[in-house]
Design a protein around this motif. Structure first.
Motif, PDB file in Angstrom:
ATOM      1  N   ALA A  86       0.870  -1.056  -0.203  1.00 26.28           N
ATOM      2  CA  ALA A  86      -0.071   0.411   0.275  1.00 26.28           C
ATOM      3  C   ALA A  86       0.873   0.925   0.067  1.00 26.28           C
ATOM      4  O   ALA A  86       0.222   2.105  -0.394  1.00 26.28           O
ATOM      5  CB  ALA A  86      -0.866  -0.067   1.275  1.00 26.28           C
ATOM      6  N   MET A 137      -5.224  -5.153  -1.970  1.00 25.24           N
ATOM      7  CA  MET A 137      -4.858  -3.857  -1.545  1.00 25.24           C
ATOM      8  C   MET A 137      -6.640  -3.636  -1.177  1.00 25.24           C
ATOM      9  O   MET A 137      -7.237  -2.945  -0.213  1.00 25.24           O
ATOM     10  CB  MET A 137      -4.920  -2.764  -2.590  1.00 25.24           C
ATOM     11  CG  MET A 137      -3.204  -3.343  -2.395  1.00 25.24           C
ATOM     12  SD  MET A 137      -2.618  -1.886  -3.980  1.00 25.24           S
ATOM     13  CE  MET A 137      -3.023  -0.688  -2.580  1.00 25.24           C
ATOM     14  N   ALA A 138      -7.564  -4.458  -2.273  1.00 33.71           N
ATOM     15  CA  ALA A 138      -9.171  -4.298  -2.082  1.00 33.71           C
ATOM     16  C   ALA A 138      -9.555  -5.177  -0.691  1.00 33.71           C
ATOM     17  O   ALA A 138     -10.106  -4.930   0.568  1.00 33.71           O
ATOM     18  CB  ALA A 138      -9.871  -4.425  -3.077  1.00 33.71           C
ATOM     19  N   LYS A 140      -7.239  -6.275   1.470  1.00 31.42           N
ATOM     20  CA  LYS A 140      -6.280  -5.503   3.015  1.00 31.42           C
ATOM     21  C   LYS A 140      -7.090  -4.339   3.710  1.00 31.42           C
ATOM     22  O   LYS A 140      -7.095  -4.672   5.122  1.00 31.42           O
ATOM     23  CB  LYS A 140      -4.680  -4.925   2.835  1.00 31.42           C
ATOM     24  CG  LYS A 140      -3.701  -6.417   2.691  1.00 31.42           C
ATOM     25  CD  LYS A 140      -2.955  -5.872   2.992  1.00 31.42           C
ATOM     26  CE  LYS A 140      -1.946  -7.315   3.175  1.00 31.42           C
ATOM     27  NZ  LYS A 140      -0.739  -6.229   3.017  1.00 31.42           N
ATOM     28  N   ASN A 141      -7.962  -3.139   2.774  1.00 35.06           N
ATOM     29  CA  ASN A 141      -9.028  -2.586   3.425  1.00 35.06           C
ATOM     30  C   ASN A 141      -9.942  -3.448   4.159  1.00 35.06           C
ATOM     31  O   ASN A 141     -10.285  -2.670   5.077  1.00 35.06           O
ATOM     32  CB  ASN A 141      -9.485  -1.740   2.190  1.00 35.06           C
ATOM     33  CG  ASN A 141      -8.625  -0.515   1.659  1.00 35.06           C
ATOM     34  OD1 ASN A 141      -8.335  -0.216   2.333  1.00 35.06           O
ATOM     35  ND2 ASN A 141      -8.569   0.030   0.354  1.00 35.06           N
ATOM     36  N   LEU A 144      -8.570  -4.019   7.060  1.00 32.20           N
ATOM     37  CA  LEU A 144      -8.680  -2.944   8.309  1.00 32.20           C
ATOM     38  C   LEU A 144      -9.681  -2.462   9.137  1.00 32.20           C
ATOM     39  O   LEU A 144     -10.555  -1.958  10.437  1.00 32.20           O
ATOM     40  CB  LEU A 144      -8.135  -2.264   7.030  1.00 32.20           C
ATOM     41  CG  LEU A 144      -7.791  -0.159   8.009  1.00 32.20           C
ATOM     42  CD1 LEU A 144      -6.887  -0.382   9.557  1.00 32.20           C
ATOM     43  CD2 LEU A 144      -7.558   0.587   7.112  1.00 32.20           C
ATOM     44  N   SER A 145     -11.039  -2.900   8.301  1.00 29.32           N
ATOM     45  CA  SER A 145     -11.959  -1.984   8.298  1.00 29.32           C
ATOM     46  C   SER A 145     -12.712  -3.154   9.302  1.00 29.32           C
ATOM     47  O   SER A 145     -13.550  -2.967  10.354  1.00 29.32           O
ATOM     48  CB  SER A 145     -13.726  -2.073   7.466  1.00 29.32           C
ATOM     49  OG  SER A 145     -13.693  -4.067   6.817  1.00 29.32           O
TER      50      SER A 145
END
Length: 221
Positions: A86, A137-138, A140-141, A144-145
């Motif tokens: 990221a 990356m999507a 991992k988002n 994170l949420s």
């Protein structure tokens, strides 16, 4: 390097890539393999944001320190997983986090520019790599949420149980091993280790969980 190919084939960055393509691909990407001793850094906050890392063996912890030096664990990265992508893809000059080896580890480092830029040979795998990187990356988002959801609970007990129940759901089993020791788990949850350890003891006495080190089992709701 070839003895790590099975690990690379489990890495989401290399999804859709055939084993026989890996050698030429890594040469084209300028990948380099490094050995990191337990407790040593792969990179430190302030280093250039240049590389995408893939853990080949061991485990890497991503950390962030605030102004006063208080440490927060962002995540732990295990074999076949990526880290640093990221930041290197964001175009920032320096890293806002550090990556430290939790145990003796082997890491593959790829220059992000080589991953994102089609080489003069027009290798067919580049488009696949870019698509894979966006997918990673999507995901991992989303992770994170999920951490934000855990952190939204008010008490240490609520944060701990939210995390443990989420792990049980992910593993589809009441028994599981988490990627953190007790101090790292406390840092991840943003709580004091002593308070968290006290809550674990209370939950064990109540028969709600059982635990030893990084191993946990949900006994009952």
């Amino acid at each position: 390097m070839e003895h790590f190919f099975e690990v690379l084939l489990t890495c989401p960055l290399f999804a859709g890539i055939r084993r026989e393509e890996l050698t030429s691909m890594l040469d084209c990407l300028g990948g380099k393999t490094v050995e990191i001793s337990k407790g040593a850094p792969v990179f430190l906050e302030g280093d250039p944001a240049q590389f995408v890392g893939v853990v080949l063996s061991g485990a890497i912890q991503i950390l962030r320190d605030d102004y006063y030096g208080n440490r927060s664990v962002m995540t732990a990265v295990e074999p076949g997983e990526l880290f640093g992508e990221a930041f290197s893809c964001a175009g920032i000059k320096t890293l806002p986090v550090s990556a430290i080896a939790l145990k003796n580890s082997t890491v593959l480092l790829l220059d992000c520019k080589h991953v994102l830029t089609v080489c003069p040979k027009a290798c067919q795998f580049h488009n696949q790599l870019v698509n894979n990187l966006l997918r990673v990356m999507a995901r991992k988002n989303l992770a994170l949420s999920q951490k934000i959801q855990v952190m939204s609970h008010k008490t240490t007990k609520e944060k701990l149980m939210a995390y443990l129940l989420d792990q049980a759901k992910r593993k589809q089993s009441p028994e599981f091993v988490i990627p953190y020791d007790r101090q790292a788990l406390a840092d991840y949850l943003g709580v004091e280790r002593s308070a968290m350890s006290a809550e674990i003891s209370k939950l064990k006495k109540a028969g709600i969980i059982d635990s030893k080190g990084s191993w946990f089992r949900i006994q009952r709701p």
